[in-house]
Every structure is written in C-alpha cells, then in structure tokens.
Design an enzyme around this catalytic site. Structure first.
Site, PDB file in Angstrom:
ATOM      1  N   ASP A   6       0.873  -1.168   0.000  1.00 54.98           N
ATOM      2  CA  ASP A   6       0.000   0.000   0.000  1.00 54.98           C
ATOM      3  C   ASP A   6       0.917   1.227   0.000  1.00 54.98           C
ATOM      4  O   ASP A   6       2.095   1.143   0.364  1.00 54.98           O
ATOM      5  CB  ASP A   6      -0.944   0.006   1.207  1.00 54.98           C
ATOM      6  CG  ASP A   6      -2.129   0.946   0.970  1.00 54.98           C
ATOM      7  OD1 ASP A   6      -2.076   1.773   0.031  1.00 54.98           O
ATOM      8  OD2 ASP A   6      -3.110   0.874   1.727  1.00 54.98           O
TER       9      ASP A   6
HETATM   10  C1  BGC Z   1      -4.885   3.522   0.018  1.00 52.42           C
HETATM   11  C2  BGC Z   1      -4.998   2.525  -1.139  1.00 52.42           C
HETATM   12  C3  BGC Z   1      -4.817   3.238  -2.441  1.00 52.42           C
HETATM   13  C4  BGC Z   1      -3.457   3.908  -2.425  1.00 52.42           C
HETATM   14  C5  BGC Z   1      -3.137   4.651  -3.713  1.00 52.42           C
HETATM   15  C6  BGC Z   1      -3.597   4.322  -0.083  1.00 52.42           C
HETATM   16  O1  BGC Z   1      -3.566   5.356   0.847  1.00 52.42           O
HETATM   17  O2  BGC Z   1      -4.917   2.838   1.244  1.00 52.42           O
HETATM   18  O3  BGC Z   1      -6.244   1.885  -1.092  1.00 52.42           O
HETATM   19  O4  BGC Z   1      -4.903   2.335  -3.506  1.00 52.42           O
HETATM   20  O5  BGC Z   1      -3.430   4.858  -1.372  1.00 52.42           O
HETATM   21  O6  BGC Z   1      -3.898   5.792  -3.840  1.00 52.42           O
END
Ligand code: BGC
Length: 811
Positions: A231
């Site tokens: 993530d």
């Molecule tokens: C979120 C993800 C997301 C990623 C990219 C993160 O903060 O938890 O779900 O895909 O950001 O934007």
C-alpha cells in the site's frame, strides 16, 4: 520458479533490478529503455478510475482525469449479483485501457469488523464468502480486458485510525476463516495479477513483511503467481518485504530505498534470487498489460458507461420498508422533492477512491423525466447538520401541498472517508427532526437514504417506505427514480447487518483501537455471526431486502453436491430474488476454544430472475468452503464429522427451508478448554475476558505502548520528549478539527496525522532517508543536539549516495 523473463534479468545489473522493485513516481513503475521495459501505470480505484493529472501527489485527488463513477463496492455487494460485478469490472478494464493504466488498484475486500470503519463503503461485506465472490467477479471482469486487478488490502485491515501503525492482534483461526477467506476465494477463482499488502501489522509483523501471509498462504497455499504491491507508503523494510514475497514498493521511495535493497543483497540479508523472482513477477504484469494497452483504443463510450452505471445502481438499491405497498408510486402522483441530497447527491466516498465523474445526475434534474408530478423542491436541511429554521419551514409548507414527499437524506461527506472512522451511527439530527414534522403533518413519506454504511434507524416509523440507495455512483439518481416509479423492481439485499443501536455492535467501545494494538477479542463474532448467535434484535438482518413481488420457496433437496429447491414468483410483477445458503453445526454447544462456531454462516447464494407466476429449480452447490474449519493444531482446514443444518433463506434470519445433512468423518475430540471457551460458545461478547482471549490466541496478549521509534505516528508525537514534536501533534490536531468544521475531510491531513515517521523515508521520493528518520527519532527521544547533528550528517550522506546511484543507473 520458472522465470519467464530470465533473459532480461540476466542482462540487468543488481542496481537496476533493485531499482525496478520500487515506483518511479507516485503511480508509475520505472522504465528501462535499454531492456525495452516500459513504465507501467497503476491507478485507483475500486469503483472508477482516478488517474492523477501530471505532478499530483498520491492523495491530491482534485486533478484526476474524468472517469465513470460506478456504485461503490458496498452498494454492488447489495446486488448479490456476480455477473453485475463482472460487468463493473469489464467497464473499469475498458476505461483503464483507454487511459493506459496497467493495474487497477481494487477491488477492496476487507471485512467490515465494525459498522463504523471510514472505508466500509469501499468494501463488500461483513461476510468473507460474499466479499470473496464479488471481488472475484470484479477481478474477472477487469482482467478480461488484459489489465490487472489488485485486490486489497491484504489483510486484517479493518480500521482507519493509525492505519499505518496499528497491529491487528488476531487468533489464527479467525484470521483464516474470516479475514483471509475472501482473499482466498478471489485469488483461487479469478487469479488476480496483483494483490496489495495492507499497511498494518498482524500479530507483530507488518503484513508486507509476513512470510506466513505472503509466501506460505498467498503464494504456496493458494497458488498466487502475480506480484504483491505495497500500500502507498506501507513498506517498512523493503528487503524484508522482498524476502517475504512482496514485489513492488509504492509510491516513489527514491533511491535510498533501492540502496537498502542492494545492501541487503550484498550483506546476505536476502538473496539475489529473491530479487530475481520478484522482478520476474513484476515484468510479467508490466509486459502483459502493455501488450493489451497497445492493442486497444484510447477512448471508451462515456454515454454507454453512464447508462451502465445507472442500470447497476438500480440493482443495488434495497427496499427496506414499503408499508401499504405505497411503492411503486402511481403515475401522476404529486410528489414534493425534499432534502439537500435531492439536489446535491451523495454518490461516492472520500479518499483515494474519489472519482472525477464524467457526468452526474440528481433527482431534482431528472424528476421531470418521470411520470410523477413534482409540486416543488425544498432543500429542507443542510447536509452537515447546521440547523436552519427557514429551510425546514419552507419544506413543511411544500410537503403540505403534496401527496407524497420524497425525502432525500443520509450521511454527509464528513462521515465516510479513508483515514477516519465514524464515532457513531447517527444521521444528523436536523434531517430527522424535519422528517418527524413532515410525518406529523399527515403526508406520506418515501425516504431515499444515502450513505455507504448502516445508520441507526429509530426514525424509520416516520417513513411509509424506505429505499436504501447506498452510494450510487454517477447514475444513481435516475436509478432510484426508476425504483420509485416501478420501472425497476428492487432486488438488492443488505450485505451487512443493520443493528438497532451502535451499542449492540460486538466491537462497541473497543473500536477503533486507540493504541497500537487492535485486539480482535470477538474472534469469529463479526456481523450476523454475532447478532444471530447471540440472538440480538437487529433493525435489518444481513441478507434482507424487499421486492414489489413475493417469492415462495419449496421442496428442498440436499445431495453431496449441494442444495436444490423450487423458487416461485407469486406476485404480479417480474422480479429477482437472492436466495442464500447458510450452514450451522447442529451440535455447536459441545465445543472448545478451537471448535466453537457461530449459529449459521453464509456458504452460497444465487440471484434468480422470475417472471410473475414463474417457478424455477435453483441449485446452490457446496464447495471447499462449505463445511471447513481451520484447525489450529493441525495447521490446516478440516471438515468435522457430525450433523449440519442446511438452511435456504431469504435473509440470514428468515430461513425458508431447512434440512439436516450428515457428514461422516472424524468426530471432534474436545481438548479441555471448553470452560474457557464458554463466552465464545455462547456469543457472550461482554463476558469475554482477557483470560478467554488469551486462550483463543494461544499466547499472551502483547503489551500495548507507544514507543518512540520509526513507527511513531505524527499524531502521537505528543508522547515524545521534544517540544517540536508536541507542536507538530498539536498543530495537526488543530487543523483536523478545523477541517471537520468545514464539512469535508482533508485527506492529506488525515494521512499525515496517521502516518508513522518511517513513511517520511518512503513517500518523499528519496529526499528523506531512513538514516534521517532515525535521527528524527533521536530528536523526539529528547537527544536534540545529537539528533540535529545526525540529521545533518544523514541528509548530506543521502544526497551524495543518491547522486552516485543515479549515475550508475544511467550508465
Ligand atoms: C490507500 C490505497 C490506495 C493507495 C493509492 C492508499 O492510501 O490505502 O487503497 O490504492 O493509497 O492511492
């Protein structure tokens, strides 16, 4: 492992290979022209694309390229229609091709442990079977277009507070049966090219560094052959991640992260072959998705996708109440449109999933296209709860001159966002106050409820009918009018239990965990597993939803392959029914800490369309998930011999047909922990004490304290010994409070508040190194002088080493 791109890998220098394993920009992988490796774009999100405009940071959500905003996952789960999920996936896949996106960062399928997680609107269900099947459908749809899906966030990620530092303390069986099963179904059924690891730790180990999770379970256990992406900012130690099976570190940690990886190989902490394996996984996704993009058009049919979004939203709506069959409204009914949401619909949630919709319908703009007669529109209330006498008065006057009020209500933007959890389950009081007054005036009320998660509904008596629209996506307003006017017969059913009161929730008072440890003491008792076993009265049960017609269930037959029964539409209009298969172990009272079970669990479902008067034979098959239990001692799933109750149901509390089914096999031998298991057997949540949870965990409950280390969050810096830390924490809390007042969540702020110090080294494109983070840790521990000196030293070192690696990479 047989590497597909061994030839390229053989040619690459160690520095280049390590560099490939992290992002070049917030959403792009590195390009190596000399090996003909193109850059690959990854993009949110689960219900519509969020391709960032040039130069935007990871949460700079304003500037994304327009895309179709479909209903959110929670809404689509209410359709219980796998084919529909696949359709959403195909449309997302097409738009991804048009925007040259290789990986779509979704679907999200974390289990809704609490009704109040701020991201629940992005997730499917409280039940892993439903979540897994719907997620698999999305993945199949997306990947049918040749781009990769990325189910997320793997795993046990169910709260937003401290989301990057929280440690989910969970027993093995609950983890396998509840929190991993959805991912298992998605991986086995649909073979996603990518999976995203979660921010949090699980039992003391970062999800992204867990060999058990990524290697033993995901890769070796379920046969996952794709790449794991962290993530955004979720990588702690990339070398440990790579060793455990994590492939790509995102967003753009910069060259210091690459140096760490090179050093780990040179020091023998990880082997070069680990790096090569990960690289091959990445290259397979990069090349295959590029090929699909190259073969495709750079456009998609916006109008057709808008229409699709409308059609899907219609199938997601749940008819909760319909007294005296007031719905569908007859042609010519004189309706007043009341409520802020009729003019400004709430159709999606905030955070990384926010879509810049190609167009947007509102009830107010579309009502003239229906066969209803509108008497007028009144805003009635301010969605953020700032009461207004004049708005309310105006609405009441309008109501009095109409046959029916369509009351558009719901949760406002502040309530549901990535980065924050709700503190209650209430709808703002002024909406309810107005609703009551309208009802008292004697006019009929049809409420249209918006929001991506359940709310308390003590106000339901003030409505004659309630249509739960959820977060409908951009075509939602038209879809809901279709339901109200009878063009669409509602067929949605709730993918989550709606309790009477938040206080009934099994995690009430313990969620979200404020400290580092989130103790999952409730074990398997999440959602209906709890409410049904503990026999708690609920407002609307899991799986509930009404229709404009009626269905009759008859003639259950159970074979070793599954259950069949006859389903008839006994009403006057065509409609679809979601039939659900639940199983329960008959002898569930005789159990110990490893074998206790909820009263019933969902193990299959089928949505059947029936013309008025039609009967069909429906078959719901058993599968590998139907009767299994994770046996902690044997470290594998087993099927216990004994008698099972098989139920075919219209919802989890309305079992229409049932039969006993015997499974011969080994009888359960109790292991002497029955006494400690008592509150678990009885679903007596408040009776679960530390001792019971310790028995369930099979070890001591880890101590919870904020340590001043790389993982301290910016919001926790008040615990440190440096005035600058106190100041940072105080300023952040103050800013958060003022953004709350404004009524819309400030994503970047929420992110920073919950962000651990170590993420500075992961999200600054290499400007901050881990050495500099360690210097800051010294600072916050109170060694301000040595801290500053070290910070300067590390900063200079970082610049010099980055420059030298950069020149090696461009050689
Ligand atoms: C979120 C993800 C997301 C990623 C990219 C993160 O903060 O938890 O779900 O895909 O950001 O934007």
């Amino acid at each position: 492992m047989n590497r597909k791109y061994q030839e390229i890998i053989d040619k690459m220098k160690l520095e280049e290979k390590c560099a490939m394993l992290s992002g070049e920009t917030a959403f792009e992988t590195r390009e190596f022209k000399r090996y003909k490796i193109p850059a690959m774009l990854l993009s949110d999100g689960p219900h519509g694309l969020r391709k960032q405009a040039e130069g935007a940071n990871h949460l700079g959500i304003g500037g994304s390229v327009p895309a179709t905003c479909f209903p959110t996952a929670q809404a689509v789960a209410n359709s219980w229609n796998k084919a529909l999920g696949e359709q959403v996936g195909r449309a997302l896949g097409e738009e991804a091709l048009a925007q040259e996106i290789g990986v779509i960062l979704g679907p999200g399928l974390n289990i809704k442990r609490s009704h109040t997680c701020g991201r629940n609107f992005e997730y499917f269900s409280e039940d892993p079977y439903l979540a897994g099947k719907m997620a698999a459908a999305y993945v199949k749809g997306i990947q049918s277009k040749g781009v990769s899906a990325c189910p997320k966030h793997f795993a046990v990620n169910s709260q937003e507070l401290k989301r990057m530092a929280s440690d989910s303390i969970v027993d093995e069986r609950t983890m396998r049966e509840l929190y991993l099963t959805g991912f298992e179904i998605a991986v086995k059924d649909s073979k996603p090219g990518t999976v995203m690891s979660a921010y949090n730790l699980i039992n003391g180990v970062y999800a992204n560094e867990s060999e058990q999770l990524l290697k033993d379970i995901l890769r070796n256990g379920w046969g996952f052959e794709g790449m794991v992406v962290t993530d955004w900012g979720g990588s702690n130690d990339h070398a440990l991640g790579v060793k455990a099976g994590s492939t790509l570190e995102m967003p753009a940690p910069g060259l210091q992260s690459v140096r760490e990886l090179i050093k780990a190989v040179n020091d023998g902490k990880i082997s070069e072959s680990d790096v090569d394996d990960r690289l091959d996984e990445l290259l397979r996704v990069v090349f295959s998705t590029r090929e699909s993009i190259d073969k495709s058009e750079r456009s998609f049919d916006e109008k057709a996708h808008h229409e699709l979004a409308r059609k899907i939203a219609g199938e997601c709506a749940v008819l909760m109440k319909n007294d005296g069959n007031i719905l569908p409204l007859k042609a010519g009914t004189r309706v007043a449109l009341i409520g802020d949401f009729a003019e400004t619909p709430r159709y999606q949630g905030a955070g990384s999933s926010l879509v810049n919709a190609t167009e947007l319908d509102s009830a107010l703009s579309l009502i003239k296209e229906t066969n209803l007669e509108m008497t007028g529109f009144a805003k009635g209330f301010n969605r953020n709860g700032a009461g207004s006498e004049s708005l309310s008065k105006e609405a009441l006057e309008l109501a009095n001159s109409s046959d029916v009020v369509l009351f558009y209500m719901g949760l406002d933007e502040m309530k549901e966002s990535e980065g924050l959890d709700r503190t209650d389950m209430k709808v703002n009081a002024d909406q309810l106050e107005l609703l009551r007054k309208i009802k008292e005036s004697g006019v009929k009320v049809v409420a249209v409820l918006h929001g991506g998660s359940p709310v308390e509904m003590q106000w339901s008596d003030d409505c004659d009918a309630i249509v739960y629209a959820a977060l409908t996506g951009q075509g939602g307003a038209a879809a809901i009018l279709d339901v109200i006017s009878g063009k669409v017969n509602p067929s949605g059913k709730l993918s989550e239990t709606w309790p009477v009161s938040y206080a009934d929730s099994p995690v009430y008072g313990r969620y979200p965990a404020k400290g580092r440890n989130a103790l999952y003491i409730e074990g398997l008792y999440v959602g209906y597993r709890y409410y049904n076993t503990a026999k708690i009265n609920v407002k609307y049960p899991f799986g509930y939803g009404l229709s404009y017609t009626g269905f009759e269930y008859k003639d259950i037959r159970v074979s070793n392959e599954g259950v069949s029964f006859k389903l008839s539409n006994i009403g006057e209009v065509d409609g679809s029914e979601v039939s659900q298969l639940y199983v329960g172990f008959k002898d569930r009272d005789r159990a110990d800490i490893n074998t206790y079970r909820p009263e019933n669990e969902l193990k299959g479902f089928e949505k059947t369309f029936l013309r008025a008067g039609e009967t069909k034979e429906v078959f719901i098959p058993f599968d590998e998930y139907t009767f299994r239990r994770f046996d902690v001692k044997k470290n594998k799933f087993v099927v216990d011999g004994g008698n099972w109750i098989i139920g075919i149901a219209a919802n989890s509390r309305d079992i229409r047909l049932s039969a006993e089914y015997e499974i011969s096999g080994e009888k359960i031998e109790l292991d002497g922990t029955a006494e400690k298991a008592k509150p678990y057997i009885e679903a007596d949540i408040r009776g679960i004490k530390e001792d019971n949870f310790r028995a369930l965990l099979g070890r001591d409950i880890p101590e919870d304290r904020v340590k001043i280390d790389r993982s301290i969050t910016l919001g926790e810096l008040g615990h440190g010994r440096a005035p600058i830390g106190w100041l940072i924490a105080a300023v952040l809390s103050r800013l958060l409070k003022s953004s709350e007042k404004k009524g819309s969540p400030d994503l970047n702020l929420l992110f920073q508040y919950n962000m651990p110090l170590r993420a500075l080294a992961k999200m600054t494109e290499g400007a901050v190194s881990m050495g500099m983070v360690d210097a800051l840790v010294m600072e916050f521990k109170g060694f301000w002088f040595i801290g500053i000196i070290r910070l300067i030293f590390e900063a200079v070192k970082n610049v010099v080493l980055n420059a030298s690696l950069k020149s090696k990479l461009s050689d």
